[in-house]
Scaffold this motif. Structure first.
Motif, PDB file in Angstrom:
ATOM      1  N   LEU A  45       0.834  -1.202   0.000  1.00  0.00           N
ATOM      2  CA  LEU A  45       0.000   0.000   0.000  1.00  0.00           C
ATOM      3  C   LEU A  45       0.871   1.254   0.000  1.00  0.00           C
ATOM      4  CD1 LEU A  45      -2.821  -0.961   2.577  1.00  0.00           C
ATOM      5  CD2 LEU A  45      -2.801  -1.269   0.095  1.00  0.00           C
ATOM      6  N   LYS A  46       1.915   1.228   0.833  1.00  0.00           N
ATOM      7  CA  LYS A  46       2.800   2.392   0.944  1.00  0.00           C
ATOM      8  C   LYS A  46       3.439   2.719  -0.411  1.00  0.00           C
ATOM      9  CE  LYS A  46       6.789   4.039   3.580  1.00  0.00           C
ATOM     10  NZ  LYS A  46       7.643   4.332   2.434  1.00  0.00           N
ATOM     11  N   LYS A  47       3.830   1.684  -1.130  1.00  0.00           N
ATOM     12  CA  LYS A  47       4.468   1.872  -2.440  1.00  0.00           C
ATOM     13  C   LYS A  47       3.493   2.497  -3.446  1.00  0.00           C
ATOM     14  CE  LYS A  47       7.034  -0.884  -5.742  1.00  0.00           C
ATOM     15  NZ  LYS A  47       7.067  -2.229  -6.285  1.00  0.00           N
ATOM     16  N   ALA A  48       2.203   2.224  -3.273  1.00  0.00           N
ATOM     17  CA  ALA A  48       1.211   2.668  -4.260  1.00  0.00           C
ATOM     18  C   ALA A  48       0.700   4.088  -4.018  1.00  0.00           C
ATOM     19  CB  ALA A  48       0.040   1.696  -4.268  1.00  0.00           C
ATOM     20  N   VAL A  49       0.872   4.630  -2.798  1.00  0.00           N
ATOM     21  CA  VAL A  49       0.269   5.942  -2.506  1.00  0.00           C
ATOM     22  C   VAL A  49       1.176   7.084  -2.940  1.00  0.00           C
ATOM     23  CG1 VAL A  49      -1.048   5.006  -0.557  1.00  0.00           C
ATOM     24  CG2 VAL A  49       1.158   6.134  -0.115  1.00  0.00           C
ATOM     25  N   SER A  50       0.595   8.287  -3.114  1.00  0.00           N
ATOM     26  CA  SER A  50       1.414   9.452  -3.463  1.00  0.00           C
ATOM     27  C   SER A  50       1.481  10.477  -2.333  1.00  0.00           C
ATOM     28  CB  SER A  50       0.897  10.106  -4.747  1.00  0.00           C
ATOM     29  OG  SER A  50      -0.481  10.346  -4.654  1.00  0.00           O
ATOM     30  N   SER A  51       0.501  10.481  -1.431  1.00  0.00           N
ATOM     31  CA  SER A  51       0.527  11.438  -0.317  1.00  0.00           C
ATOM     32  C   SER A  51       1.615  11.058   0.686  1.00  0.00           C
ATOM     33  CB  SER A  51      -0.841  11.425   0.391  1.00  0.00           C
ATOM     34  OG  SER A  51      -0.703  11.869   1.737  1.00  0.00           O
ATOM     35  N   GLN A  52       2.474  12.036   0.998  1.00  0.00           N
ATOM     36  CA  GLN A  52       3.548  11.769   1.966  1.00  0.00           C
ATOM     37  C   GLN A  52       2.984  11.510   3.356  1.00  0.00           C
ATOM     38  OE1 GLN A  52       6.857  11.402   1.061  1.00  0.00           O
ATOM     39  NE2 GLN A  52       6.925  10.562   3.143  1.00  0.00           N
ATOM     40  N   LYS A  53       1.915  12.237   3.695  1.00  0.00           N
ATOM     41  CA  LYS A  53       1.298  12.044   5.019  1.00  0.00           C
ATOM     42  C   LYS A  53       0.747  10.618   5.150  1.00  0.00           C
ATOM     43  CE  LYS A  53       0.076  16.709   6.435  1.00  0.00           C
ATOM     44  NZ  LYS A  53       0.842  17.468   5.430  1.00  0.00           N
ATOM     45  N   LEU A  54       0.090  10.160   4.101  1.00  0.00           N
ATOM     46  CA  LEU A  54      -0.466   8.802   4.118  1.00  0.00           C
ATOM     47  C   LEU A  54       0.658   7.766   4.163  1.00  0.00           C
ATOM     48  CD1 LEU A  54      -2.765   6.787   3.948  1.00  0.00           C
ATOM     49  CD2 LEU A  54      -2.904   7.211   1.473  1.00  0.00           C
ATOM     50  N   SER A  55       1.695   8.020   3.409  1.00  0.00           N
ATOM     51  CA  SER A  55       2.855   7.120   3.392  1.00  0.00           C
ATOM     52  C   SER A  55       3.458   7.007   4.795  1.00  0.00           C
ATOM     53  CB  SER A  55       3.882   7.657   2.392  1.00  0.00           C
ATOM     54  OG  SER A  55       5.019   6.862   2.402  1.00  0.00           O
ATOM     55  N   ASN A  56       3.539   8.137   5.492  1.00  0.00           N
ATOM     56  CA  ASN A  56       4.114   8.146   6.853  1.00  0.00           C
ATOM     57  C   ASN A  56       3.252   7.329   7.825  1.00  0.00           C
ATOM     58  OD1 ASN A  56       6.092   9.814   5.890  1.00  0.00           O
ATOM     59  ND2 ASN A  56       5.250  11.701   6.781  1.00  0.00           N
ATOM     60  N   VAL A  57       1.918   7.463   7.704  1.00  0.00           N
ATOM     61  CA  VAL A  57       1.018   6.698   8.591  1.00  0.00           C
ATOM     62  C   VAL A  57       1.214   5.196   8.354  1.00  0.00           C
ATOM     63  CG1 VAL A  57      -1.403   6.174   9.131  1.00  0.00           C
ATOM     64  CG2 VAL A  57      -0.727   8.542   8.739  1.00  0.00           C
ATOM     65  N   LEU A  58       1.304   4.807   7.082  1.00  0.00           N
ATOM     66  CA  LEU A  58       1.463   3.385   6.759  1.00  0.00           C
ATOM     67  C   LEU A  58       2.820   2.859   7.237  1.00  0.00           C
ATOM     68  CD1 LEU A  58      -0.097   3.460   3.154  1.00  0.00           C
ATOM     69  CD2 LEU A  58      -1.141   2.483   5.212  1.00  0.00           C
ATOM     70  N   ALA A  59       3.866   3.682   7.083  1.00  0.00           N
ATOM     71  CA  ALA A  59       5.205   3.265   7.529  1.00  0.00           C
ATOM     72  C   ALA A  59       5.249   3.104   9.040  1.00  0.00           C
ATOM     73  CB  ALA A  59       6.243   4.299   7.076  1.00  0.00           C
ATOM     74  N   SER A  60       4.630   4.045   9.719  1.00  0.00           N
ATOM     75  CA  SER A  60       4.620   3.985  11.182  1.00  0.00           C
ATOM     76  C   SER A  60       3.829   2.764  11.671  1.00  0.00           C
ATOM     77  CB  SER A  60       4.040   5.303  11.704  1.00  0.00           C
ATOM     78  OG  SER A  60       3.460   5.131  12.935  1.00  0.00           O
ATOM     79  N   HIS A  61       2.751   2.436  10.936  1.00  0.00           N
ATOM     80  CA  HIS A  61       1.979   1.261  11.361  1.00  0.00           C
ATOM     81  C   HIS A  61       2.705  -0.044  11.046  1.00  0.00           C
ATOM     82  CE1 HIS A  61      -1.293  -0.720  13.147  1.00  0.00           C
ATOM     83  NE2 HIS A  61      -1.662  -1.351  12.050  1.00  0.00           N
ATOM     84  N   ASP A  63       5.860  -0.375  11.583  1.00  0.00           N
ATOM     85  CA  ASP A  63       6.676  -0.512  12.810  1.00  0.00           C
ATOM     86  C   ASP A  63       5.837  -1.068  13.957  1.00  0.00           C
ATOM     87  OD1 ASP A  63       8.860   0.515  11.495  1.00  0.00           O
ATOM     88  OD2 ASP A  63       8.539   2.574  12.183  1.00  0.00           O
ATOM     89  N   ASP A  64       4.600  -0.526  14.113  1.00  0.00           N
ATOM     90  CA  ASP A  64       3.687  -1.034  15.158  1.00  0.00           C
ATOM     91  C   ASP A  64       3.467  -2.540  14.964  1.00  0.00           C
ATOM     92  OD1 ASP A  64       3.173   1.542  16.085  1.00  0.00           O
ATOM     93  OD2 ASP A  64       1.285   1.756  14.987  1.00  0.00           O
ATOM     94  N   THR A  65       3.267  -2.924  13.712  1.00  0.00           N
ATOM     95  CA  THR A  65       2.919  -4.323  13.398  1.00  0.00           C
ATOM     96  C   THR A  65       4.020  -5.279  13.872  1.00  0.00           C
ATOM     97  OG1 THR A  65       1.582  -3.594  11.525  1.00  0.00           O
ATOM     98  CG2 THR A  65       2.300  -5.891  11.500  1.00  0.00           C
ATOM     99  N   ARG A  66       5.270  -4.879  13.673  1.00  0.00           N
ATOM    100  CA  ARG A  66       6.379  -5.742  14.129  1.00  0.00           C
ATOM    101  C   ARG A  66       6.328  -5.917  15.646  1.00  0.00           C
ATOM    102  NH1 ARG A  66       9.379  -2.441  10.353  1.00  0.00           N
ATOM    103  NH2 ARG A  66       9.488  -3.548   8.366  1.00  0.00           N
TER     104      ARG A  66
END
Ligand SMILES: [Fe+2]
Length: 179
Positions: A45-61, A63-66
């Motif tokens: 999902l992160k690779k497919a999005v263009s919004s930086q804010k959305l990308s940051n939320v997905l990246a942070s989650h 980390d949560d997932t691990r």
């Protein structure tokens, strides 16, 4: 095919309500499989999005997932169960929907981001339900320490769901309506 609830493994506490314990174990393994699946879905999902804010939320989650996977492994060990994932058919279906959103929208569009938020929130809601039910069952089974661990992850899942709503409402949906 419908999966059978694991009845072979006895409740290590030797409790009378072993059917609820078996249900709990089945759900725990399904959630463990779901969290592991997220390790593949969130980067997609992160690779497919263009919004930086959305990308940051997905990246942070991601980390949560691990961390959440580590917590579930801790629960298996604490209760004396083997650490085994189960595949959730629902999660496979939601993942397929997310792939269809990506296939059906153009790169670098807010419309694609809006669709990906919907898919990500479906995943989050599934996990919120799973963590909430597991915490309730753990409480009934008198595993209070396990309840506390599950509630940490439940809080994180709710938090990311709210963040996704905020990003959609404040940035992406309005932009998508102009495309
Ligand atoms: Fe999660």
């Amino acid at each position: 095919m419908k999966k059978a609830i694991d009845k072979k493994e006895p409740d290590p506490q030797g409790r009378q309500d072993s059917k609820l314990a078996a249900l709990f174990l089945n759900e725990l393994r399904e959630l463990y499989g779901t969290e592991q699946h997220q390790l593949h879905v969130l980067p997609m999902l992160k690779k497919a999005v263009s919004s930086q804010k959305l990308s940051n939320v997905l990246a942070s989650h991601l980390d949560d997932t691990r961390v959440q996977i580590g917590r579930l492994e801790m629960i298996f060990k604490h209760l004396g169960y083997s650490v085994e994932p189960r595949t959730s058919e629902a999660i496979l279906g939601i993942t397929r929907e997310a792939e269809m959103v990506i296939e059906g929208t153009l790169r670098e569009t807010a419309t694609r981001d809006a669709g990906i938020i919907v898919a990500a929130q479906k995943l989050e809601h599934y996990e919120i339900t799973s963590y909430g039910s597991l915490a309730q069952h753990a409480s009934t089974l008198d595993h209070d320490d396990v309840v506390e661990i599950l509630e940490l992850s439940l809080f994180e899942e709710k938090e990311v769901d709210e963040l996704l709503t905020a990003v959609a409402e404040n940035y992406i949906n309005k932009e998508a309506s102009r495309e």
